[in-house]
Design a protein around this motif. Sequence first.
Motif, mmCIF file in Angstrom:
data_model
loop_
_atom_site.group_PDB
_atom_site.id
_atom_site.type_symbol
_atom_site.label_atom_id
_atom_site.label_comp_id
_atom_site.label_asym_id
_atom_site.label_seq_id
_atom_site.Cartn_x
_atom_site.Cartn_y
_atom_site.Cartn_z
ATOM 1 N N GLU A 296 0.834 -1.211 0.000
ATOM 2 C CA GLU A 296 0.000 0.000 0.000
ATOM 3 C C GLU A 296 0.867 1.260 0.000
ATOM 4 O OE1 GLU A 296 -3.723 -2.080 2.448
ATOM 5 O OE2 GLU A 296 -2.115 -1.012 3.504
ATOM 6 N N ALA A 297 1.963 1.236 0.759
ATOM 7 C CA ALA A 297 2.866 2.389 0.778
ATOM 8 C C ALA A 297 3.495 2.615 -0.589
ATOM 9 C CB ALA A 297 3.951 2.185 1.835
ATOM 10 N N LEU A 298 3.872 1.527 -1.280
ATOM 11 C CA LEU A 298 4.454 1.677 -2.615
ATOM 12 C C LEU A 298 3.446 2.268 -3.597
ATOM 13 C CD1 LEU A 298 6.491 -1.652 -2.957
ATOM 14 C CD2 LEU A 298 7.367 0.644 -2.457
ATOM 15 N N LEU A 299 2.178 1.871 -3.469
ATOM 16 C CA LEU A 299 1.144 2.445 -4.335
ATOM 17 C C LEU A 299 0.995 3.945 -4.072
ATOM 18 C CD1 LEU A 299 -1.582 -0.357 -4.168
ATOM 19 C CD2 LEU A 299 -0.138 0.227 -6.119
ATOM 20 N N ILE A 300 1.049 4.330 -2.792
ATOM 21 C CA ILE A 300 0.971 5.758 -2.450
ATOM 22 C C ILE A 300 2.134 6.515 -3.075
ATOM 23 C CG2 ILE A 300 1.124 7.399 -0.532
ATOM 24 C CD1 ILE A 300 -0.340 5.282 1.186
ATOM 25 N N ARG A 301 3.341 5.967 -2.928
ATOM 26 C CA ARG A 301 4.513 6.666 -3.458
ATOM 27 C C ARG A 301 4.514 6.702 -4.988
ATOM 28 N NH1 ARG A 301 5.207 10.278 -0.907
ATOM 29 N NH2 ARG A 301 6.482 10.759 -2.722
ATOM 30 N N LEU A 302 4.043 5.649 -5.639
ATOM 31 C CA LEU A 302 3.961 5.673 -7.101
ATOM 32 C C LEU A 302 2.968 6.730 -7.573
ATOM 33 C CD1 LEU A 302 4.070 1.858 -7.959
ATOM 34 C CD2 LEU A 302 5.766 3.579 -8.605
ATOM 35 N N GLN A 303 1.851 6.861 -6.844
ATOM 36 C CA GLN A 303 0.862 7.874 -7.193
ATOM 37 C C GLN A 303 1.431 9.286 -7.080
ATOM 38 O OE1 GLN A 303 -2.109 7.839 -8.458
ATOM 39 N NE2 GLN A 303 -2.871 9.896 -8.017
ATOM 40 N N LEU A 304 2.298 9.501 -6.079
ATOM 41 C CA LEU A 304 2.824 10.837 -5.820
ATOM 42 C C LEU A 304 4.212 11.068 -6.421
ATOM 43 C CD1 LEU A 304 1.751 11.204 -2.066
ATOM 44 C CD2 LEU A 304 0.653 12.223 -4.067
ATOM 45 N N ALA A 305 4.717 10.102 -7.186
ATOM 46 C CA ALA A 305 6.078 10.238 -7.722
ATOM 47 C C ALA A 305 6.207 11.409 -8.678
ATOM 48 C CB ALA A 305 6.495 8.941 -8.412
ATOM 49 N N GLN A 306 5.116 11.777 -9.300
ATOM 50 C CA GLN A 306 5.141 12.905 -10.223
ATOM 51 C C GLN A 306 3.813 13.645 -10.129
ATOM 52 O OE1 GLN A 306 5.628 11.334 -14.157
ATOM 53 N NE2 GLN A 306 3.899 9.931 -14.006
ATOM 54 N N PRO A 307 3.767 14.893 -10.546
ATOM 55 C CA PRO A 307 2.508 15.643 -10.464
ATOM 56 C C PRO A 307 1.456 15.053 -11.398
ATOM 57 C CG PRO A 307 4.170 16.898 -11.663
ATOM 58 C CD PRO A 307 4.872 15.714 -11.070
ATOM 59 N N GLY A 308 0.198 15.200 -10.966
ATOM 60 C CA GLY A 308 -0.911 14.720 -11.791
ATOM 61 C C GLY A 308 -0.955 13.222 -11.936
ATOM 62 N N GLY A 309 -0.536 12.474 -10.908
ATOM 63 C CA GLY A 309 -0.523 11.017 -10.982
ATOM 64 C C GLY A 309 -1.902 10.441 -11.245
ATOM 65 N N THR A 310 -1.962 9.376 -12.048
ATOM 66 C CA THR A 310 -3.241 8.766 -12.427
ATOM 67 C C THR A 310 -3.306 7.281 -12.088
ATOM 68 O OG1 THR A 310 -2.389 8.364 -14.666
ATOM 69 C CG2 THR A 310 -3.600 10.420 -14.291
ATOM 70 N N LEU A 311 -2.315 6.776 -11.321
ATOM 71 C CA LEU A 311 -2.349 5.350 -10.970
ATOM 72 C C LEU A 311 -3.592 5.025 -10.155
ATOM 73 C CD1 LEU A 311 -0.891 2.585 -10.873
ATOM 74 C CD2 LEU A 311 0.206 3.356 -8.765
ATOM 75 N N LEU A 312 -3.964 5.911 -9.235
ATOM 76 C CA LEU A 312 -5.117 5.710 -8.360
ATOM 77 C C LEU A 312 -6.090 6.865 -8.528
ATOM 78 C CD1 LEU A 312 -3.196 4.758 -5.070
ATOM 79 C CD2 LEU A 312 -4.251 3.157 -6.688
ATOM 80 N N THR A 313 -7.381 6.544 -8.424
ATOM 81 C CA THR A 313 -8.376 7.604 -8.339
ATOM 82 C C THR A 313 -8.360 8.179 -6.926
ATOM 83 O OG1 THR A 313 -10.151 6.132 -7.623
ATOM 84 C CG2 THR A 313 -9.807 6.377 -10.012
ATOM 85 N N ALA A 314 -9.080 9.292 -6.730
ATOM 86 C CA ALA A 314 -9.139 9.896 -5.400
ATOM 87 C C ALA A 314 -9.714 8.919 -4.383
ATOM 88 C CB ALA A 314 -9.968 11.182 -5.452
ATOM 89 N N ASP A 315 -10.775 8.195 -4.753
ATOM 90 C CA ASP A 315 -11.392 7.249 -3.828
ATOM 91 C C ASP A 315 -10.457 6.087 -3.519
ATOM 92 O OD1 ASP A 315 -13.629 6.137 -2.298
ATOM 93 O OD2 ASP A 315 -13.752 4.651 -3.916
ATOM 94 N N GLN A 316 -9.807 5.559 -4.526
ATOM 95 C CA GLN A 316 -8.862 4.463 -4.294
ATOM 96 C C GLN A 316 -7.705 4.921 -3.412
ATOM 97 O OE1 GLN A 316 -7.946 3.593 -8.381
ATOM 98 N NE2 GLN A 316 -9.508 1.984 -8.555
ATOM 99 N N TYR A 317 -7.223 6.127 -3.668
ATOM 100 C CA TYR A 317 -6.118 6.650 -2.856
ATOM 101 C C TYR A 317 -6.538 6.773 -1.394
ATOM 102 C CZ TYR A 317 -2.293 9.601 -1.242
ATOM 103 O OH TYR A 317 -1.214 10.093 -0.553
ATOM 104 N N ASN A 318 -7.743 7.294 -1.141
ATOM 105 C CA ASN A 318 -8.215 7.428 0.244
ATOM 106 C C ASN A 318 -8.289 6.077 0.937
ATOM 107 O OD1 ASN A 318 -8.408 10.190 0.210
ATOM 108 N ND2 ASN A 318 -10.591 10.227 -0.322
#
Length: 667
Positions: free
Chosen positions: A56-78
Amino acid sequence: MTAIAERPTTTPRRSVFRRPTAETGPWSWITTVDHKKIGILYFVTAFFFFLVGGVEALLIRLQLAQPGGTLLTADQYNQIFTMHGLTMIFFAVMPLGAAFFNYLLPLMIGARDVAFPRLNAFSYWVFLAAGIFLYSGILLGGLPDGGWFNYAPLNLIGPNPTLGVDPSAGSPIPEHVQRMVLYSIGLQIAGIASLASSVNFIVTVFNMRAPGMTLMRMPIFVWSIFVTSFLMLFAMPVIGVALWQLLFDVRYGTSFFNPASGGDPVLWQHMFWLFGHPEVYILILPAFGMVSEVLPVFSRKPLFGYSAMVFSMIAIAFLGWGVWAHHMFAAGLGPVANSAFGLSTMFIAVPTGVKIFNWLGTMWGGRIRITTPLLFAAGLVGMFTIGGLSGVTHSIVPHDWQQTDTYYVVAHFHYVLFGGSIFGIFSATYFYFPKVTGRMLDEKLGKLHFALMIIGFNVTFFPMHILGLWGMPRRIYTYADGMGWNFWNLVETIGAFIIAAAILVFMVNVTRSLRHGAVAGNDPWDARTVEWLTTSPPPPYNFEEVPHVSARDEAWHRKYVSDGSQAPRRVPAGASPDHGTPDDASPGEAAVPAAEAPAHGPAHDGASAIHMPSPSYYPAIAALGLPIAGWGVVAGGAVQVALLVLGGTIIISGLFGWVLEPSAEDH
């Protein structure tokens, strides 16, 4: 004290089921009440949740690795963000500590098991049930999504303002309400496991210490178990009340935290953090105890300032109840409350500093052996000190206002809980692996693991201080380009994958060592405390003869003698030397001679003369009913009633069978 047969004089009452007799295979693990097997179950399960939280932490970091990340939606990220916190706190770090508590506590106090073996098994199965229940949201419409703290009133209304559900039959349950019910009941179930364990450990320490083991002769890790158990005993009911109120608010429309109906959302913050700050010490004190056992062994010195360490631990636990509102400086409590809690936050740094200087004093002037357990222990001292220094800045109210809800706070608590708890747990894992398995972990792979971990940890979390001071908020799933955050977010993501590589090295090391590791022997580290007096791994009954303790570092004094004017010299086997002075004794008080008590395990098989508690199905059965009843609250209509009845029946049947079943049966 010689082994004495403890056979029952009358035929015991039979349970509804025949008592399980399997000593190997899956059923032996499902029905075990042996504290060592339960400790292993705790460790394996908690480490699995640690891996889940890491993904889960790796998914968070992949989402935030660059601006405008699209790996996760807002709901999935929450959902991922929330479950990362819940998993790491309640299902990884806490139970990893409990794994060492279960395995080591009886061994370290010279007992054969904990006070209530079946209650011990029940606590494990309830913990597992809580984890399964919480993650069942994957199949039921979504996982909790309000952060591990789940602040009101957002925990009530969610993205769609639907407050309260008509509890009548057939009423549909909104997705957000379902997620909050999972959160509330899942943590309630986990709290039952913690309460059961804490009572068990407290009674064990009070009543089952070996002869001669006074409170001030207990290993410092036992003190950490003792103090942490009291913290759990008093902290869990606080969050329990808040969780029940949250459940009734979201499921049945009450108004404890709903401001629109006269409730108070700040009440949730008070109750949550009145539990949440002692929870920080529930997470970190076990690691403090672990490294306090490791450092003396590899420094070849007694722990510096034992009494100061004990009383500082007690002071931390006591003062921890008076600092909760420093999490609420931005909530508008007013200058008087903010000043009071700012001062209390400064005060609690004093006993924490005592521990840090005592660890340094233990290593200072010692004959240091650079091993993997020592490296992780020293890593805790360094990383936790950084986290403590950033924590002191939170006691300055205006400074805290600037830091609140920024990545500076994320950096702080990861230095405390990852740099503290996780480093301490890995130190203890390398140290006690030979005691549990009889084999050594590979030192080269262990040092590679440490190097990757310390590099990856600092690369990941230190830049968060910078991003926080540059204004990057917490709990955002994306950010715009041009904010100045791009570079450090990419660096943090690279660091997270370095940590993942370190964990992979550890898993390879464990897998190889279980099969091909060097045979450890009973005392491979030349250790100091009682658990090293028995075999590796220990027999089911731990000690054929319960050891008599006459010194704080009992194992050390059975192996070495010194008059204080020269380096300790090893006692020849069977010899009766001039006795040295125990480190907790007055001058002239002698350590027990090595000839009076064997240094290791039984010389013959004494199992037939020692009657141990029998395995039981009932702890697992009673625990099974809890998530079933919980799913009944999640469900609606006739399914709700059916699941509540089924779950309640299983719980009651398991508990009645438990009560009517004799604790031990003569086979």
